[in-house]
Design a protein around this motif. Structure first.
Motif, short mmCIF file in Angstrom:
data_model
loop_
_atom_site.label_atom_id
_atom_site.label_comp_id
_atom_site.label_asym_id
_atom_site.label_seq_id
_atom_site.Cartn_x
_atom_site.Cartn_y
_atom_site.Cartn_z
N LEU A 163 99.46 56.29 44.22
CA LEU A 163 98.18 55.61 44.40
C LEU A 163 97.06 56.60 44.65
N ALA A 164 97.36 57.77 45.20
CA ALA A 164 96.31 58.78 45.40
C ALA A 164 95.67 59.14 44.06
N ASP A 165 96.49 59.35 43.04
CA ASP A 165 95.97 59.67 41.71
C ASP A 165 95.18 58.51 41.11
N LEU A 166 95.66 57.30 41.35
CA LEU A 166 95.01 56.13 40.76
C LEU A 166 93.68 55.82 41.44
N HIS A 167 93.55 56.17 42.72
CA HIS A 167 92.26 56.00 43.40
C HIS A 167 91.28 57.10 42.98
N ALA A 168 91.79 58.28 42.67
CA ALA A 168 90.91 59.38 42.28
C ALA A 168 90.43 59.26 40.84
N ALA A 169 91.27 58.75 39.96
CA ALA A 169 90.99 58.81 38.52
C ALA A 169 89.67 58.16 38.10
N PRO A 170 89.35 56.93 38.54
CA PRO A 170 88.09 56.34 38.08
C PRO A 170 86.85 57.09 38.59
N ILE A 171 86.93 57.66 39.77
CA ILE A 171 85.81 58.44 40.30
C ILE A 171 85.60 59.69 39.45
N LEU A 172 86.67 60.42 39.17
CA LEU A 172 86.56 61.64 38.37
C LEU A 172 86.18 61.31 36.93
N ASP A 173 86.60 60.16 36.44
CA ASP A 173 86.26 59.78 35.07
C ASP A 173 84.75 59.62 34.91
#
Length: 210
Positions: A163-173
């Protein structure tokens, strides 16, 4: 009963929930809710989320809001690959990273850089250059911290997507759509490689482009 996610696809936090549902292989319904519509949230939505934010969620009569609560529920209530560590330290690190993203990364990377550099000009507005410049040091610190969590591992919590990756991904996108974001991400090679791994996953189709 099929779970229902309420929100708009442009939202960072709705996208996080969508990623979790996709990674777990959960069939769901998405009910579009635009909280920025001129008339405000649709009638009755404040009963689902009294603060008028998105997303909200419902499954078998169980109503929930706040993205971290939704993604944890999705991980624990449905079969599929585990998206949280089993050990106490791993779960503590997961909570820490999500807190960092919410408290320190979301506003400068998305609102102060992406919105100012990409979204506002696209809608005919002018970028606030001072706001962008002020946000860049905080953005760089956030990238350094995230890259520090990565180390030499493929994902933020180690060898498995979480979930850490999934919470980060849209922000970095969103962040990487701004030239400043692309440049900063490119200077953080391990994090840039992490992004490439995220972008290659089938679930990343929910990120789209706004």
């Amino acid at each position: 009963m099929t779970p229902v996610l309420y929100g708009a696809r442009y939202s960072v936090y709705v996208r996080t929930a969508l990623l979790a549902l996709q990674e777990k292989g959960v069939a769901f319904d998405l009910v579009e809710v635009d909280i920025f519509a001129a008339e405000g949230p649709p009638p009755g939505y404040l009963e689902r989320h009294p603060f008028g934010r998105i997303p909200a969620f419902e499954h078998d009569g169980f109503a929930l809001y706040e993205t971290a609560a939704i993604t944890r529920y999705v991980d624990e209530a449905f079969p599929g690959p585990a998206l949280q560590p089993a050990d106490a330290r791993g779960r503590a690190r997961l909570t820490q990273i999500i807190g960092i993203l919410d408290s320190y990364a979301y506003r400068p990377l998305v609102w102060d850089i992406y919105v100012e550099r990409v979204s506002k000009p696209r809608e005919g507005g002018a970028s606030d250059e001072a706001r962008i410049a002020a946000a860049l040091p905080r953005a760089e610190l956030c990238l350094e911290v995230l890259q520090g969590f990565l180390g030499d591992r493929p994902w933020l919590l180690g060898d498995a997507l979480s979930l850490a990756d999934l919470h980060a991904a849209p922000i970095l996108d969103y962040f990487r759509m701004a030239p400043e974001g692309r440049d900063l991400l490119a200077r953080h090679g391990k994090l840039a490689a992490w992004w490439d791994r995220i972008a290659a996953r089938p679930s990343a189709a929910v990120l789209g482009r706004s």
